[in-house]
Design a protein around this motif. Structure first.
Motif, PDB file in Angstrom:
ATOM      1  N   GLU A 117      34.491   7.458  11.761  1.00  0.00           N
ATOM      2  CA  GLU A 117      33.982   7.876  10.443  1.00  0.00           C
ATOM      3  C   GLU A 117      34.762   9.034   9.839  1.00  0.00           C
ATOM      4  O   GLU A 117      34.726   9.232   8.618  1.00  0.00           O
ATOM      5  N   ASP A 118      35.482   9.809  10.665  1.00  0.00           N
ATOM      6  CA  ASP A 118      36.264  10.924  10.129  1.00  0.00           C
ATOM      7  C   ASP A 118      37.755  10.619  10.094  1.00  0.00           C
ATOM      8  O   ASP A 118      38.581  11.539   9.985  1.00  0.00           O
ATOM      9  N   PHE A 119      38.126   9.342  10.150  1.00  0.00           N
ATOM     10  CA  PHE A 119      39.537   8.991  10.019  1.00  0.00           C
ATOM     11  C   PHE A 119      40.055   9.475   8.665  1.00  0.00           C
ATOM     12  O   PHE A 119      39.419   9.294   7.629  1.00  0.00           O
ATOM     13  N   ALA A 120      41.220  10.096   8.692  1.00  0.00           N
ATOM     14  CA  ALA A 120      41.852  10.557   7.457  1.00  0.00           C
ATOM     15  C   ALA A 120      43.320  10.820   7.741  1.00  0.00           C
ATOM     16  O   ALA A 120      43.730  10.972   8.904  1.00  0.00           O
ATOM     17  N   PHE A 121      44.110  10.887   6.684  1.00  0.00           N
ATOM     18  CA  PHE A 121      45.518  11.239   6.824  1.00  0.00           C
ATOM     19  C   PHE A 121      45.680  12.754   6.757  1.00  0.00           C
ATOM     20  O   PHE A 121      44.783  13.484   6.318  1.00  0.00           O
ATOM     21  N   ASP A 122      46.851  13.229   7.197  1.00  0.00           N
ATOM     22  CA  ASP A 122      47.015  14.673   7.391  1.00  0.00           C
ATOM     23  C   ASP A 122      46.815  15.486   6.121  1.00  0.00           C
ATOM     24  O   ASP A 122      46.281  16.599   6.170  1.00  0.00           O
ATOM     25  N   ALA A 123      47.204  14.953   4.961  1.00  0.00           N
ATOM     26  CA  ALA A 123      47.090  15.723   3.719  1.00  0.00           C
ATOM     27  C   ALA A 123      45.646  15.947   3.297  1.00  0.00           C
ATOM     28  O   ALA A 123      45.378  16.810   2.448  1.00  0.00           O
ATOM     29  N   GLU A 124      44.707  15.199   3.858  1.00  0.00           N
ATOM     30  CA  GLU A 124      43.284  15.363   3.526  1.00  0.00           C
ATOM     31  C   GLU A 124      42.603  16.421   4.384  1.00  0.00           C
ATOM     32  O   GLU A 124      41.411  16.704   4.188  1.00  0.00           O
ATOM     33  N   MET A 136      38.609  16.348   4.605  1.00  0.00           N
ATOM     34  CA  MET A 136      38.049  15.804   5.838  1.00  0.00           C
ATOM     35  C   MET A 136      38.270  16.773   6.988  1.00  0.00           C
ATOM     36  O   MET A 136      39.169  17.612   6.944  1.00  0.00           O
ATOM     37  N   PRO A 137      37.475  16.667   8.061  1.00  0.00           N
ATOM     38  CA  PRO A 137      37.593  17.620   9.172  1.00  0.00           C
ATOM     39  C   PRO A 137      38.965  17.578   9.832  1.00  0.00           C
ATOM     40  O   PRO A 137      39.542  16.506  10.040  1.00  0.00           O
ATOM     41  N   GLY A 138      39.471  18.749  10.172  1.00  0.00           N
ATOM     42  CA  GLY A 138      40.743  18.812  10.882  1.00  0.00           C
ATOM     43  C   GLY A 138      40.610  18.456  12.339  1.00  0.00           C
ATOM     44  O   GLY A 138      41.542  17.910  12.944  1.00  0.00           O
ATOM     45  N   ASP A 139      39.483  18.762  12.936  1.00  0.00           N
ATOM     46  CA  ASP A 139      39.206  18.418  14.331  1.00  0.00           C
ATOM     47  C   ASP A 139      37.831  17.760  14.377  1.00  0.00           C
ATOM     48  O   ASP A 139      36.843  18.337  13.944  1.00  0.00           O
ATOM     49  N   SER A 140      37.805  16.561  14.907  1.00  0.00           N
ATOM     50  CA  SER A 140      36.542  15.832  14.971  1.00  0.00           C
ATOM     51  C   SER A 140      36.575  14.854  16.129  1.00  0.00           C
ATOM     52  O   SER A 140      37.597  14.192  16.368  1.00  0.00           O
ATOM     53  N   ASP A 141      35.461  14.752  16.837  1.00  0.00           N
ATOM     54  CA  ASP A 141      35.357  13.733  17.884  1.00  0.00           C
ATOM     55  C   ASP A 141      35.362  12.332  17.294  1.00  0.00           C
ATOM     56  O   ASP A 141      35.602  11.362  18.015  1.00  0.00           O
ATOM     57  N   GLN A 142      35.098  12.230  15.995  1.00  0.00           N
ATOM     58  CA  GLN A 142      35.062  10.935  15.315  1.00  0.00           C
ATOM     59  C   GLN A 142      36.352  10.672  14.525  1.00  0.00           C
ATOM     60  O   GLN A 142      36.344   9.958  13.530  1.00  0.00           O
TER      61      GLN A 142
END
Length: 456
Positions: free
Chosen positions: A197-204, A187-193
């Motif tokens: 929709e771009d919620f993720a945990f750090d390992a992703e 998943m994106p490391g930096d995202s306005d979302q």
């Protein structure tokens, strides 16, 4: 404002469901049953409940509002990094059922009130979701606790085995071939979302591109029938099939007292999956508090990494890397719309996957065709956490979440498993999610699928 109202409604619904499921998992047991025997893979259920409530206090009320906790004298005891695992069983340190429920309900009422009353900033939304998902991680551990100590199935679990299919789908035999190429992982490391929709945990995070050679991966999970053949061929008695770490595990006695319902230790070396036994020449499997005939077409479950690896050696196969697994599940290419699930971006439901402690991995490996990936791989979300051959390391450019221990303590000595399990909450999972387990873990809902060995 309309979008915010919808987001608040969704949050409140997820919070209410999380609260309901947690309460059901606790209150459906008698108070003496909540005092579970010690096991290194579980926690006392009341501690799980209090810890989850404490997480909301730390990462919402304290971080956003500067509020003191409900009972500051309990802070170190509910914090998993300030109390030793075995001390969580000390009855003199923790309140009983009524007081723990009162604390839990106080925190949930306060969270719901804050969501309704305060403006919903991106930071607030992110922290609400983070805390709710953290609670759902503990819901999964409350489910496997029942399996570990032999309690009744959780409320809502349909543990009756489905009728076997009249015929197997021949299109699922063999492998899906994934072409060589460049693929997106994570998943994106930096995202306005980042809160939506771009919620993720750090390992992703952060997302990167990987170039893979063509590979072939099984369309279905390894079934009990397939794994039984390995057991009956003496797979556990053939050290040449086991790696150095696997051989060491194979020589280590396992305490089977909880599996066998005994009060005193029952030490024996592993000779088959932990919840299997042979009775009157027939294999049986323990499901929570009952032994049942082994469902041969269901996936093999509660398997350690070492067992999965040895099976692969026996079968002339290998485990997928985690990059191969994610590509087979999602198939995301640079420059194309990104999808979070094998079927698209719609959150899993009962048509797609066995999740949220309903089917409990009792359905055949050929079920859930609506959940197929674009390459034809089935049940890549839910059913079992799938072992990969990959060690759990951070992606290049890794940055810790605001909760610094979500991933960092597992880096290095844990293996990556993917896809979620039958006990994982559907709100929590996506195809990029990385779970870390020590290779000897077989108390959790782990299984696997295999890949063909590369051509000479």
């Amino acid at each position: 404002m309309k979008a915010e109202r919808m987001q608040k409604a969704e949050l409140l619904a997820e919070l209410a469901l999380t609260r309901k499921r947690t309460r059901q998992l606790i209150t459906s047991l008698r108070e003496p049953q909540l005092e579970v025997p010690y096991h290194p893979g579980v926690n006392p259920p009341l501690w799980e409940m209090g810890h989850a409530a404490f997480f909301y206090e730390v990462f919402v009320f304290n971080l956003l509002d500067g509020d003191a906790s409900f009972d500051p004298s309990m802070d170190d005891l509910w914090d998993s990094f300030h109390i030793d695992h075995q001390d969580r069983w000390r009855r003199d340190l923790f309140p009983g059922l009524a007081k723990t429920l009162a604390y839990f309900d106080h925190v949930y009422d306060k969270i719901a009130g804050r969501i309704e009353r305060k403006p919903l900033t991106d930071q607030d939304l992110y922290l609400y979701r983070y805390a709710i998902y953290h609670q759902n991680m503990h819901i999964e551990s409350l489910v496997w606790c029942r399996q570990t100590v032999g309690l009744a199935p959780p409320p809502g679990a349909g543990c009756e085995r489905p009728a076997p299919p009249e015929s197997q789908d021949s299109s699922l035999e063999g492998d899906a071939v994934v072409p060589a190429g460049d693929w997106l992982i994570g998943m994106p490391g930096d995202s306005d979302q980042y809160a939506t929709e771009d919620f993720a945990f750090d390992a992703e995070k952060p997302r990167y591109t990987v170039r893979l050679n063509e590979f072939a991966i099984s369309r279905c999970l390894v079934s009990n029938r397939q794994f039984r053949a390995f057991v009956e061929d003496g797979g556990y008695q053939k050290p040449e099939l086991w790696s150095f770490g696997g051989q060491k595990w194979l020589r280590t006695d396992i305490d089977m007292a909880l599996v066998q319902g005994q009060a005193k230790p029952v030490l024996m070396p592993p000779r088959h999956p932990v919840y299997w036994r042979k009775q009157d020449s027939q294999w049986q499997e323990k499901l929570f508090d009952q032994w049942q005939p082994l469902p041969l077409e269901a996936p093999v479950t509660h398997i350690s990494y070492w067992e999965a690896e040895a099976y692969c050696h026996w079968a002339g196969r290998r485990l997928p890397t985690e990059q191969e697994w994610e590509v087979a599940a999602l198939g995301n290419r640079p420059g194309e719309p990104f999808q979070r699930y094998p079927w698209g971006n719609e959150q899993p439901d009962a048509v797609h996957a066995d999740m949220s402690a309903t089917g409990m991995a009792q359905n055949p490996v050929t079920d859930y065709p609506a959940g197929d990936s674009r390459f034809g791989c089935r049940q890549m979300i839910g059913t079992v956490w799938e072992w990969t051959s990959s060690q759990f390391f951070p992606y290049d450019g890794f940055r810790k979440d605001m909760y610094p221990f979500m991933s960092t303590l597992q880096f290095g000595d844990h293996k990556v498993s993917r896809g979620g399990s039958c006990a994982t909450s559907s709100c929590l999972i996506r195809g990029t999610y990385r779970q870390a387990y020590l290779p000897q873990r077989n108390d959790v809902y782990t299984g696997f699928r295999t890949c063909a060995l590369p051509a000479e």
